[in-house]
Design a protein around this motif. Structure first.
Motif, PDB file in Angstrom:
ATOM      1  N   LEU A  70      36.230  35.753  36.712  1.00 41.85           N
ATOM      2  CA  LEU A  70      37.280  35.703  35.695  1.00 41.85           C
ATOM      3  C   LEU A  70      36.662  35.351  34.354  1.00 41.85           C
ATOM      4  N   VAL A  71      36.946  36.162  33.345  1.00 42.77           N
ATOM      5  CA  VAL A  71      36.580  35.815  31.982  1.00 42.77           C
ATOM      6  C   VAL A  71      37.876  35.475  31.248  1.00 42.77           C
ATOM      7  N   VAL A  72      37.870  34.326  30.576  1.00 41.49           N
ATOM      8  CA  VAL A  72      39.024  33.857  29.824  1.00 41.49           C
ATOM      9  C   VAL A  72      38.684  34.006  28.343  1.00 41.49           C
ATOM     10  N   ILE A  73      39.471  34.820  27.656  1.00 44.88           N
ATOM     11  CA  ILE A  73      39.214  35.075  26.232  1.00 44.88           C
ATOM     12  C   ILE A  73      40.375  34.496  25.428  1.00 44.88           C
ATOM     13  N   TYR A  74      40.063  33.477  24.633  1.00 43.70           N
ATOM     14  CA  TYR A  74      41.090  32.847  23.809  1.00 43.70           C
ATOM     15  C   TYR A  74      40.856  33.265  22.360  1.00 43.70           C
ATOM     16  N   HIS A  75      41.954  33.637  21.700  1.00 42.38           N
ATOM     17  CA  HIS A  75      41.869  34.219  20.361  1.00 42.38           C
ATOM     18  C   HIS A  75      41.546  33.186  19.294  1.00 42.38           C
ATOM     19  N   GLY A  76      41.181  33.677  18.141  1.00 42.19           N
ATOM     20  CA  GLY A  76      40.939  32.830  16.980  1.00 42.19           C
ATOM     21  C   GLY A  76      42.224  32.567  16.227  1.00 42.19           C
ATOM     22  N   GLY A  77      42.087  31.940  15.107  1.00 46.55           N
ATOM     23  CA  GLY A  77      43.259  31.643  14.289  1.00 46.55           C
ATOM     24  C   GLY A  77      43.169  30.240  13.695  1.00 46.55           C
ATOM     25  N   ARG A 125      35.500  43.222  18.787  1.00 44.57           N
ATOM     26  CA  ARG A 125      34.677  42.112  19.257  1.00 44.57           C
ATOM     27  C   ARG A 125      35.077  41.662  20.663  1.00 44.57           C
ATOM     28  N   TRP A 126      36.312  41.288  20.834  1.00 43.57           N
ATOM     29  CA  TRP A 126      36.766  40.753  22.116  1.00 43.57           C
ATOM     30  C   TRP A 126      37.666  41.797  22.782  1.00 43.57           C
ATOM     31  N   ASN A 127      37.066  42.842  23.264  1.00 39.40           N
ATOM     32  CA  ASN A 127      37.807  43.940  23.871  1.00 39.40           C
ATOM     33  C   ASN A 127      38.052  43.628  25.346  1.00 39.40           C
ATOM     34  N   LEU A 128      39.298  43.355  25.682  1.00 40.12           N
ATOM     35  CA  LEU A 128      39.643  42.932  27.046  1.00 40.12           C
ATOM     36  C   LEU A 128      39.277  43.997  28.074  1.00 40.12           C
ATOM     37  N   GLN A 129      39.543  45.257  27.755  1.00 40.70           N
ATOM     38  CA  GLN A 129      39.249  46.342  28.692  1.00 40.70           C
ATOM     39  C   GLN A 129      37.743  46.490  28.929  1.00 40.70           C
ATOM     40  N   TYR A 130      36.943  46.200  27.938  1.00 42.38           N
ATOM     41  CA  TYR A 130      35.493  46.277  28.112  1.00 42.38           C
ATOM     42  C   TYR A 130      35.034  45.304  29.197  1.00 42.38           C
ATOM     43  N   VAL A 186      34.154  31.449  36.753  1.00 41.25           N
ATOM     44  CA  VAL A 186      35.077  31.504  35.618  1.00 41.25           C
ATOM     45  C   VAL A 186      34.281  31.172  34.357  1.00 41.25           C
ATOM     46  N   VAL A 187      34.384  32.035  33.350  1.00 44.98           N
ATOM     47  CA  VAL A 187      33.726  31.798  32.066  1.00 44.98           C
ATOM     48  C   VAL A 187      34.773  31.902  30.958  1.00 44.98           C
ATOM     49  N   GLY A 188      34.527  31.226  29.858  1.00 42.48           N
ATOM     50  CA  GLY A 188      35.444  31.277  28.725  1.00 42.48           C
ATOM     51  C   GLY A 188      34.703  31.659  27.463  1.00 42.48           C
ATOM     52  N   LEU A 189      35.369  32.426  26.601  1.00 45.45           N
ATOM     53  CA  LEU A 189      34.760  32.813  25.337  1.00 45.45           C
ATOM     54  C   LEU A 189      35.775  32.925  24.227  1.00 45.45           C
ATOM     55  N   GLY A 190      35.314  32.574  23.030  1.00 45.67           N
ATOM     56  CA  GLY A 190      36.175  32.713  21.872  1.00 45.67           C
ATOM     57  C   GLY A 190      35.391  32.563  20.589  1.00 45.67           C
ATOM     58  N   GLY A 191      35.961  33.089  19.519  1.00 44.33           N
ATOM     59  CA  GLY A 191      35.346  33.007  18.204  1.00 44.33           C
ATOM     60  C   GLY A 191      36.275  32.342  17.208  1.00 44.33           C
ATOM     61  N   SER A 192      35.699  31.682  16.225  1.00 45.06           N
ATOM     62  CA  SER A 192      36.435  30.968  15.198  1.00 45.06           C
ATOM     63  C   SER A 192      37.237  29.850  15.866  1.00 45.06           C
ATOM     64  N   TYR A 193      38.577  29.872  15.773  1.00 44.53           N
ATOM     65  CA  TYR A 193      39.326  28.843  16.505  1.00 44.53           C
ATOM     66  C   TYR A 193      39.044  28.958  18.005  1.00 44.53           C
ATOM     67  N   GLY A 194      38.831  30.165  18.504  1.00 46.15           N
ATOM     68  CA  GLY A 194      38.457  30.332  19.912  1.00 46.15           C
ATOM     69  C   GLY A 194      37.143  29.644  20.235  1.00 46.15           C
ATOM     70  N   GLY A 195      36.213  29.633  19.278  1.00 46.23           N
ATOM     71  CA  GLY A 195      34.967  28.887  19.450  1.00 46.23           C
ATOM     72  C   GLY A 195      35.229  27.390  19.485  1.00 46.23           C
ATOM     73  N   TYR A 196      36.134  26.938  18.628  1.00 45.82           N
ATOM     74  CA  TYR A 196      36.560  25.533  18.673  1.00 45.82           C
ATOM     75  C   TYR A 196      37.109  25.216  20.063  1.00 45.82           C
ATOM     76  N   THR A 225      34.468  26.371  14.924  1.00 48.43           N
ATOM     77  CA  THR A 225      34.553  25.170  14.112  1.00 48.43           C
ATOM     78  C   THR A 225      34.213  23.970  14.981  1.00 48.43           C
ATOM     79  N   PHE A 226      33.288  23.157  14.533  1.00 49.91           N
ATOM     80  CA  PHE A 226      32.977  21.918  15.249  1.00 49.91           C
ATOM     81  C   PHE A 226      32.995  20.713  14.327  1.00 49.91           C
ATOM     82  N   GLY A 227      32.968  20.931  13.032  1.00 51.20           N
ATOM     83  CA  GLY A 227      33.060  19.853  12.065  1.00 51.20           C
ATOM     84  C   GLY A 227      33.975  20.277  10.925  1.00 51.20           C
ATOM     85  N   MET A 228      35.078  19.589  10.763  1.00 49.71           N
ATOM     86  CA  MET A 228      36.060  20.003   9.761  1.00 49.71           C
ATOM     87  C   MET A 228      35.527  19.856   8.335  1.00 49.71           C
ATOM     88  N   ARG A 229      34.659  18.899   8.093  1.00 48.97           N
ATOM     89  CA  ARG A 229      34.113  18.722   6.749  1.00 48.97           C
ATOM     90  C   ARG A 229      33.270  19.941   6.366  1.00 48.97           C
TER      91      ARG A 229
END
Length: 184
Positions: A34-41, A53-58, A115-125, A148-152
């Motif tokens: 299972l790959v879990v892809i959480y969106h940015g925002g 970038r995060w193509n679910l069908q791929y 099970v693996v998880g991936l995300g970019g921007s807020y998904g990376g957070y 994002t890992f440091g808000m400053r």
């Protein structure tokens, strides 16, 4: 207590009898990762569309089951649902954990050990947050792309100052600034 919509994409070649019948495979080699892809925002969404970038069908074409949760903060589910994440960034990770648990409970053809998880921007957070907060062993790997890992430092690297100031209560050089959108 709200329902959270998620997409579950079946792996390429998945058959009705393989996972949806009463007889489910007992051989772990027949189970799918299972790959879990959480969106940015964080105010964004996973939708029935193509993404470069995060193509679910791929991922499904490579044999993964794909879970894409539209956690609190996602667009398309009403203003209140979208605003639930403001100042509460951990809610996306918490909703993701609940979604993974639900999918693993309902679909025995998915291998809980892969099970693996991936995300970019807020998904990376979210990947970073899950790394320290998900139940031990839930994820075998987490990918943080431009997270994002440091808000400053994030404040000084963005073109969305209004967003950062709203989430953290002001600019980093002010007394109102919080170091995290989850700290009060």
């Amino acid at each position: 207590g709200d329902d959270v919509q998620s997409w579950l994409i079946y792996p390429a070649g998945f058959t009705q009898t393989e996972g949806l019948s009463e007889s489910t495979p007992t051989d772990p080699l027949q189970k799918h990762p299972l790959v879990v892809i959480y969106h940015g925002g964080p105010q964004g969404s996973s939708a029935d569309d193509w993404h470069y970038r995060w193509n679910l069908q791929y991922f499904a074409s490579m044999g993964f089951a794909v879970l894409a949760p539209n956690f609190h903060g996602s667009t398309g589910f009403g203003h209140e649902f979208c605003r639930d994440i403001t100042g509460n960034w951990e809610i996306g990770g918490r909703d993701t954990i609940h979604g993974v648990r639900a999918v693993l409970t309902e679909h025995s053809w998915i291998d809980p050990r892969r099970v693996v998880g991936l995300g970019g921007s807020y998904g990376g957070y979210t990947s970073n947050w899950l790394n320290g907060n998900a139940p031990e062993g839930m994820f075998q790997a987490l990918v943080c792309h431009c997270g994002t890992f440091g808000m400053r430092s994030s404040y000084y690297a963005t073109d969305e100052l209004f967003f950062k100031e709203t989430e953290c209560g002001g600019a980093p050089h002010t007394d109102q600034h919080r170091t995290s959108p989850t700290s009060q």
